[in-house]
Design an enzyme around this catalytic site. Structure first.
Site, PDB file in Angstrom:
ATOM      1  N   GLU A 143      -0.609  -8.652   5.607  1.00 14.73           N
ATOM      2  CA  GLU A 143      -0.329  -8.574   7.022  1.00 14.73           C
ATOM      3  C   GLU A 143      -1.500  -8.688   7.856  1.00 14.73           C
ATOM      4  OE1 GLU A 143      -0.134  -5.875   5.272  1.00 14.73           O
ATOM      5  OE2 GLU A 143      -0.554  -4.112   6.484  1.00 14.73           O
ATOM      6  N   CYS A 176       0.780  -1.151  -0.018  1.00 16.53           N
ATOM      7  CA  CYS A 176      -0.046   0.115  -0.021  1.00 16.53           C
ATOM      8  C   CYS A 176       0.837   1.150   0.223  1.00 16.53           C
ATOM      9  CB  CYS A 176      -1.072  -0.128   1.134  1.00 16.53           C
ATOM     10  SG  CYS A 176      -2.669   0.922   0.728  1.00 16.53           S
ATOM     11  N   HIS A 235      -3.332  -5.352   1.756  1.00 16.16           N
ATOM     12  CA  HIS A 235      -2.655  -5.678   3.594  1.00 16.16           C
ATOM     13  C   HIS A 235      -2.483  -7.173   3.807  1.00 16.16           C
ATOM     14  CE1 HIS A 235      -2.250  -1.242   4.602  1.00 16.16           C
ATOM     15  NE2 HIS A 235      -3.294  -1.170   3.604  1.00 16.16           N
TER      16      HIS A 235
HETATM   17  N1  GLN Z   1      -3.516   6.128   1.293  1.00 18.89           N
HETATM   18  C1  GLN Z   1      -2.473   6.092   1.622  1.00 18.89           C
HETATM   19  C2  GLN Z   1      -1.507   6.848   0.933  1.00 18.89           C
HETATM   20  O1  GLN Z   1      -1.730   7.502  -0.037  1.00 18.89           O
HETATM   21  C3  GLN Z   1      -2.022   4.673   1.519  1.00 18.89           C
HETATM   22  C4  GLN Z   1      -3.213   3.646   2.480  1.00 18.89           C
HETATM   23  C5  GLN Z   1      -2.290   2.446   3.237  1.00 18.89           C
HETATM   24  O2  GLN Z   1      -1.309   2.384   3.133  1.00 18.89           O
HETATM   25  N2  GLN Z   1      -3.129   1.642   3.639  1.00 18.89           N
HETATM   26  O3  GLN Z   1      -0.384   6.964   1.339  1.00 18.89           O
END
Ligand code: GLN
Length: 194
Positions: free
Chosen positions: A178, A85, A176
């Site tokens: 994890e 992410c 995610h």
């Molecule tokens: N929205 C976050 C970003 O732009 C990422 C979200 C996440 O890591 N769950 O950095």
């Protein structure tokens, strides 16, 4: 899973911000030794690194403040990195919505928070290449990978967009892994760690 008697792989988890604790636990479930990384010195002692989810703008600022950007880029030229992410955003070549700098270790372009407000977080079922059977994936304010270039390879897609991509020694997921008890994506990363 590390065979009995063999040394466990030592994997760093960048621990400046975000859900690094959950990654540490997931790596342990997958049979690795997880250590929190907060400095260039910490980086010297690990075989691979996880950059967790969180807030990529904040994480970038903290990396700048800690003088960790160059050490991280250099680490990525030698050792595997798994970005989830926000971590995937940091590894990308280009980041939009809004634009921000990134490490450019993966030949992908990402658009932040791209699923829109009503889809801020959701659970989806994926069929990743190389994994046996369905995988439950948790998305939280996820980016969309808009471009995959070079020898980067799409390993799973959701709604027609790549969500798990590997390139050489590196791996990124916009979800995610994890946060579920399934260790297969972490094992996929551990396979890349010599
Ligand atoms: N929205 C976050 C970003 O732009 C990422 C979200 C996440 O890591 N769950 O950095």
């Amino acid at each position: 899973m590390a065979a009995e008697g063999s040394a466990k792989k030592k994997i760093g988890v960048l621990a400046l911000q975000g859900d690094f604790e959950a990654h540490g636990k997931a790596l342990a479930r997958a049979g690795a030794e997880a250590v929190e990384v907060r400095s260039a010195e910490d980086l010297q002692n690990v075989d691979g690194l996880v950059i967790p989810g969180g807030e990529s703008t904040t994480m970038w600022k903290l990396l700048e403040e800690e003088n960790l950007l160059e050490p991280l880029r250099e680490f990525g030229l030698r050792r595997p990195i798994f970005g989830t992410c926000a971590g995937a955003i940091l590894l990308a070549s280009d980041v939009s919505n809004p634009h921000q700098p990134s490490l450019g270790l993966m030949d992908i372009d990402v658009e932040r928070n791209a699923y829109g407000r009503q889809l801020e977080s959701r659970i989806a079922t994926l069929q990743p290449e190389g994994l046996n059977g369905d995988l439950e994936a948790v998305f939280i304010r996820a980016p969309i990978i808009r471009r995959v270039g070079g020898d980067a390879k799409v390993l799973a897609s959701y709604q027609g967009n790549p969500v798990l991509v590997g390139q050489g020694r590196h791996l990124v997921a916009t979800f995610h892994p994890e946060l579920t008890s399934d260790t297969r994506v972490h094992l996929m990363f551990l396979d890349k760690v010599p």
